[in-house]
Design a protein around this motif. Structure first.
Motif, mmCIF file in Angstrom:
data_model
loop_
_atom_site.group_PDB
_atom_site.id
_atom_site.type_symbol
_atom_site.label_atom_id
_atom_site.label_comp_id
_atom_site.label_asym_id
_atom_site.label_seq_id
_atom_site.Cartn_x
_atom_site.Cartn_y
_atom_site.Cartn_z
ATOM 1 N N SER A 1 -95.565 64.287 -42.774
ATOM 2 C CA SER A 1 -94.444 63.836 -43.581
ATOM 3 C C SER A 1 -94.524 62.889 -44.376
ATOM 4 O O SER A 1 -95.630 62.225 -44.375
ATOM 5 C CB SER A 1 -93.223 63.439 -42.677
ATOM 6 N N ILE A 2 -93.959 62.833 -45.603
ATOM 7 C CA ILE A 2 -94.139 61.836 -46.863
ATOM 8 C C ILE A 2 -92.646 61.179 -46.764
ATOM 9 O O ILE A 2 -91.578 61.792 -47.199
ATOM 10 C CB ILE A 2 -94.563 62.773 -48.169
ATOM 11 N N GLU A 3 -92.701 59.828 -46.720
ATOM 12 C CA GLU A 3 -91.707 58.995 -46.888
ATOM 13 C C GLU A 3 -91.608 58.244 -48.173
ATOM 14 O O GLU A 3 -92.600 57.620 -48.415
ATOM 15 C CB GLU A 3 -91.396 58.025 -45.764
ATOM 16 N N MET A 4 -90.693 58.475 -48.973
ATOM 17 C CA MET A 4 -90.664 57.606 -49.956
ATOM 18 C C MET A 4 -89.417 56.568 -50.199
ATOM 19 O O MET A 4 -88.275 56.957 -49.761
ATOM 20 C CB MET A 4 -90.560 58.358 -51.416
ATOM 21 N N ASN A 5 -89.684 55.340 -50.602
ATOM 22 C CA ASN A 5 -88.419 54.515 -50.320
ATOM 23 C C ASN A 5 -87.732 54.298 -51.559
ATOM 24 O O ASN A 5 -88.100 53.983 -52.840
ATOM 25 C CB ASN A 5 -89.358 53.225 -50.021
ATOM 26 N N ALA B 1 -87.853 50.963 -53.750
ATOM 27 C CA ALA B 1 -89.046 50.777 -54.549
ATOM 28 C C ALA B 1 -88.898 51.002 -55.814
ATOM 29 O O ALA B 1 -89.662 50.856 -56.794
ATOM 30 C CB ALA B 1 -90.008 51.468 -53.791
ATOM 31 N N PHE B 2 -88.020 51.973 -56.204
ATOM 32 C CA PHE B 2 -87.757 52.571 -57.458
ATOM 33 C C PHE B 2 -86.616 51.860 -58.193
ATOM 34 O O PHE B 2 -86.304 52.402 -59.054
ATOM 35 C CB PHE B 2 -87.627 54.125 -57.496
#
Lengths: 119, 119, 119, 119, 119
Positions: E84-88, E91-92
């Protein structure tokens, strides 16, 4: 490795100790893009290449080996001075662009291409 | 290697142990593209380059050698402070762009080019 | 090295044996191009960087040294957590773009720039 | 590694001593961009690849290992001659571009793609 | 390292001796550019990744270490299969593009993103 043309020289009096006595050339990469790439690469020159000459440039450890010393702070060097570049017409047979268009574009940049595979 | 201009400094208190006592510069690569490249490269600086100076930057093991320690976690370093850049007018003889256009574009970015090969 | 922002985490249960116990971050490079580069770089993180933090990333052997083990299958690692970035106004004196345009563009991306050289 | 097509040969009489007896090929990278990349890569060829053949090219130490000598000034070499390229239709299921568009574009460049995953 | 999707396989009967018994995958890099990058990377696969799977790819010596042999002519290898890939989201926060636009664009390419930092 890539093909580039020698277009100038860079001078630096203040430099890392291990770089004394090296010559640094400005090399413009030669590619066949429609828009010419104009990134400046600085390469050490153990062969004495002259302005306008086409040269073969290697990166990394290969460059340090070319200068005869693995412990210098360079990562690009001239490793050959190019006599001729042959391109094979048949290799482009099914390509979107034809051999002739590419040859013409390179010649406009002063790079002469010898042709093979035309029989 | 590439030519860059020192435009700033990066500060990091929390860092890998082997990077203590190193100075990190922001270096803007100088190329001759119509659209200036503005990728930020961070380079260790063993030479004490100042803001606005043109420097020669090496990558990889070459950079670690420049800092006098092969076991540090850097892969870019200033290896020379550039005195002058000479470009050869004749090397551009058959090029699509002329020497003068390239020289002008670099000067707009604050990079002075010395000319050779004009006799 | 380059400056990037931590934007996420990558999880991989099935991986090469030598990568057990490493944390992998998604890092978005910060540059000053008009069109932001959005290449995803995955970097090992020996420092415990948090989401949104600006980090310094090294490639190659430098990255393995940062993780304290030269025999792991990584080639990118966080080597520092950035406190501040200073850019020098005078270094841009003759540039096509002004310091203020670049500073504004970076701030729109959440990167604060400290200014030096303005006296 | 990357896939490229052999389109020519480079000749250099004056070169670094450790490069004697090596053959240098012009290799055009094959990718699936709409605008074909036409960067010229020069690769040493220990396998005797012919014009128009698709080859696998490695960089760095991998290239020197392919030539059987770690102490030569090259950083790119042909490491395999490609028999066939299979692309999996299902892997593109949710992609913006369909498998068929990519396949067609590559075939216009003379690269035949075998299809898997269509059952 | 970079994240890529396995889209095919490359077959080469004639190859450098040290590459026998290796499997070569076609890997399409996953990034978040508006225009998808479609450079083809060929990576050795010691993990048995299947078509359509997201993988983590390393370059250089890291790749050779992943294959358990430092003396093979490869410079890219699959080092992990991504779960899995988590993006926060946070952070954006100040970014030009929002988290949602990037997430949507990746999902159109078949890459599911888990969200963190939304509390």
């Amino acid at each position: 490795m890539f093909i580039g043309k020698v277009v100038g020289t860079v001078w630096a009096t203040k430099k890392v100790e291990n770089l004394k006595n090296l010559r640094f050339l400005l090399v413009q990469p030669v590619d066949i893009e429609k828009e010419e790439t104009k990134s400046i690469v600085v390469a050490a020159d153990p062969l004495g290449a002259g302005p306008g000459e086409l040269v073969l440039v290697s990166f990394g450890r290969a460059a340090r080996l070319a200068c005869g010393n693995e412990n210098i702070s360079i990562e690009a060097a001239v490793v050959g001075i190019i006599d001729s570049i042959e391109m094979n017409r048949l290799a482009f047979k099914n390509a979107v662009e034809t051999f002739d268009e590419i040859k013409k574009r390179l010649e406009e940049r002063g790079v002469k291409i010898d042709e093979t595979g035309n029989s």
